[in-house]
Scaffold this motif. Structure first.
Motif, PDB file in Angstrom:
ATOM      1  N   UNK A   1       2.526   8.633  -5.860  1.00 23.08           N
ATOM      2  CA  UNK A   1       2.898  10.356  -5.916  1.00 23.08           C
ATOM      3  C   UNK A   1       3.957  10.714  -6.064  1.00 23.08           C
ATOM      4  N   UNK A   2       5.164   9.706  -6.766  1.00 23.83           N
ATOM      5  CA  UNK A   2       6.209  10.192  -7.475  1.00 23.83           C
ATOM      6  C   UNK A   2       5.550  10.718  -9.152  1.00 23.83           C
TER       7      UNK A   2
ATOM      8  N   UNK B   1       2.975  16.979 -11.829  1.00 27.50           N
ATOM      9  CA  UNK B   1       2.399  18.441 -11.953  1.00 27.50           C
ATOM     10  C   UNK B   1       3.869  18.990 -11.899  1.00 27.50           C
ATOM     11  N   UNK B   2       5.159  18.755 -11.987  1.00 25.27           N
ATOM     12  CA  UNK B   2       6.243  18.848 -12.106  1.00 25.27           C
ATOM     13  C   UNK B   2       6.135  19.595 -13.900  1.00 25.27           C
TER      14      UNK B   2
ATOM     15  N   UNK C   1       0.942  -0.904   0.012  1.00 21.10           N
ATOM     16  CA  UNK C   1       0.034   0.302  -0.097  1.00 21.10           C
ATOM     17  C   UNK C   1       1.078   1.553   0.020  1.00 21.10           C
ATOM     18  N   UNK C   2       1.759   1.592   0.994  1.00 22.52           N
ATOM     19  CA  UNK C   2       3.345   2.767   0.733  1.00 22.52           C
ATOM     20  C   UNK C   2       3.454   2.482  -0.092  1.00 22.52           C
TER      21      UNK C   2
ATOM     22  N   UNK D   1       1.332   4.199  -2.969  1.00 25.09           N
ATOM     23  CA  UNK D   1       0.991   5.015  -2.782  1.00 25.09           C
ATOM     24  C   UNK D   1       2.538   6.211  -3.200  1.00 25.09           C
ATOM     25  N   UNK D   2       3.264   5.144  -2.983  1.00 25.61           N
ATOM     26  CA  UNK D   2       4.412   6.407  -3.183  1.00 25.61           C
ATOM     27  C   UNK D   2       5.160   5.971  -4.528  1.00 25.61           C
TER      28      UNK D   2
ATOM     29  N   UNK E   1       4.037  22.226 -14.787  1.00 28.37           N
ATOM     30  CA  UNK E   1       3.968  23.451 -14.220  1.00 28.37           C
ATOM     31  C   UNK E   1       5.765  23.610 -14.875  1.00 28.37           C
ATOM     32  N   UNK E   2       6.715  22.969 -15.238  1.00 25.20           N
ATOM     33  CA  UNK E   2       7.464  23.525 -16.185  1.00 25.20           C
ATOM     34  C   UNK E   2       7.011  24.032 -18.062  1.00 25.20           C
TER      35      UNK E   2
ATOM     36  N   UNK F   1       2.170  11.807  -9.319  1.00 31.64           N
ATOM     37  CA  UNK F   1       2.018  13.240  -9.129  1.00 31.64           C
ATOM     38  C   UNK F   1       2.669  14.355  -9.309  1.00 31.64           C
ATOM     39  N   UNK F   2       4.111  14.363  -9.186  1.00 32.06           N
ATOM     40  CA  UNK F   2       4.928  15.327  -8.657  1.00 32.06           C
ATOM     41  C   UNK F   2       5.134  15.144 -10.668  1.00 32.06           C
TER      42      UNK F   2
END
Lengths: 301, 146
Positions: free
Chosen positions: A20-21, A27-28, A12-13, A16-17, A31-32, A23-24
């Motif tokens: 998250x990565x 998102x980046x 599960x962790x 999620x990790x 943004x760029x 998503x990062x």
């Protein structure tokens, strides 16, 4: 059972990790992309502003040039003369001024504070004041002309009603030729006049202050009377040529080298002299930028 | 348990979990949260930060240092909660100075942090970020001192 729970927890962790990565990353990336688009937009606006500004300056250059007497007209007043005039930027703080009233001929080399737009704005004011002082009010004595110019520049730039006081001024070499008497009357502020006769150069210095502050120092202004002979070469100039950086040691060209150069070439026709001056400073400057506006007026009397 | 930092500061561990250690700097109203792993799941993240809230109040903490040097990933919803909820609550009890330490020489991580901040600014225009003094530092010592 406990081990299975731990594995499930770990999974599960880890999930999620990973999310998250991802998503990062997304998102980046977004943004760029946004930053790049904003940069491109800013670049386009900057480019448009630059074009607008450059168009304005180019148009101002046309106005400034229209205030200068054409070389053809100058040659009607002085048939053997040259003008080497090269702005550091598009606009110049230097300018020359010629006028003839019968046998009396007026010549001035003027170096207004700074260069570019501020310098050019001052040239417009000074040109207008010279027209007023010499053409309309018919002042003849160079010392008196410069004193009046000093007063009027100070009046226009430092009027008490103005919100901001402008500490600007000009250096000038002003010559009045009386061609009936073969006399040159010279008055200067910071700028000299050179006269070469029989292979010898004589420097007549201007007062050691700039015009425009209307101080008590104007008392040091004077008029020097110089008797001319046919063939005399007279040179008026701003400090742009002698202050040009260059050479092997990246130094200023200096007045002593300028004097040597004039002495070397003064026998040449005026057009050739100008060519030599240009070739010399181009070589001296090398790959460096032009240091200041350049103005040299040469007259073979 | 106490830890001596650079012979200048004594740090007392006031909270410890699998994912973070929280220190109180003796003689200073400074609280430090050190991330211990590459990633903190949202439930654990909230647990750590909610556990710190009473400490901030009790010790009248004026500066909070978040040492993220061990992190290699962050969870954006966790960050949004941290910015929008937790920091707001902390501001109400007097904590407005935040110092952060990011992983060294990880340009992509810094860019992701920037992107995350920009997203929060965009999604929550009424946030309290403007009322906070948030700055990045390279070490704990530097963060305590400035």
């Amino acid at each position: 059972m406990i081990e299975l729970t731990d594995i499930e927890k770990e999974n599960k962790i880890l999930k999620e990790k990973c999310e998250s990565q991802q998503m990062m990353l997304d998102m980046t990336s977004a943004y760029m992309t946004q930053i790049r688009e904003e940069l491109e937009d800013s670049k386009a606006k900057l480019s448009e502003a630059y074009k607008h500004m450059k168009d304005g300056i180019k148009y101002a250059e046309r106005i400034q040039k229209s205030l200068l007497m054409s070389y053809e007209h100058v040659n009607e007043i002085f048939p053997n003369a040259f003008i080497y005039y090269k702005a550091k930027d598009i606009l110049s703080g230097d300018f020359y001024w010629f006028y003839q009233d019968g046998p009396i001929k007026y010549v001035a080399a003027i170096d207004c504070t700074g260069h570019g737009v501020p310098g050019a704005m001052l040239t417009v004011l000074v040109n207008s004041l010279l027209v007023q002082i010499v053409k309309e009010r018919k002042l003849r004595n160079p010392q008196g002309i410069l004193a009046e110019l000093d007063r009027l520049v100070d009046y226009h730039l430092s009027d008490e009603t103005h919100q901001v006081e402008v500490k600007d001024g000009l250096d000038i070499a002003f010559c009045v030729f009386d061609t009936d008497q073969d006399i040159l009357y010279f008055s200067g502020a910071h700028l000299p006049v050179y006269i070469i006769r029989n292979g010898e150069l004589v420097e007549y210095k201007g007062a050691r202050y700039s015009l425009g502050d209307n101080s008590e120092r104007k008392k040091v202004l004077n008029t020097q009377e110089i008797h001319l002979k046919q063939g005399d070469c007279i040179y008026l100039f701003s400090d742009g040529y002698v202050d040009q950086f260059g050479g092997a040691k990246n130094q200023k060209f200096m007045k002593k080298n300028f004097r040597k150069l004039l002495l070397k070439h003064h026998d040449l026709p005026m057009a050739q002299q100008k060519k030599q001056l240009i070739e010399n400073i181009t070589s001296w400057k090398g790959g460096l930028k032009q240091t200041d506006d350049i103005l040299i007026i040469g007259i073979n009397y | 348990m106490k830890v001596l930092l650079e012979d200048k500061y004594t740090l007392t561990i006031v909270f410890e979990s699998e994912y973070a250690k929280v220190y109180l700097v003796e003689g200073h109203k400074v609280l430090i949260c050190e991330a211990l792993k590459e990633y903190i799941p949202i439930e654990n993240f909230k647990y750590v930060f909610l556990s710190m809230a009473p400490l901030v109040k009790e010790h009248q903490i004026e500066k909070f240092i978040f040492d993220k040097r061990n992190l290699r990933a962050f969870h954006q919803p966790s960050m949004e909660w941290y910015f929008i909820e937790w920091k707001k609550q902390m501001l109400e009890i007097g904590l407005s100075v935040h110092r952060k330490i990011l992983p060294k020489k990880l340009a992509w991580f810094e860019q992701a942090v920037q992107a995350g901040r920009a997203k929060i600014q965009n999604d929550y225009p009424d946030n309290i970020i403007a009322k906070l003094d948030v700055q990045y530092r390279n070490s704990i010592e530097e963060a305590i001192e400035s």
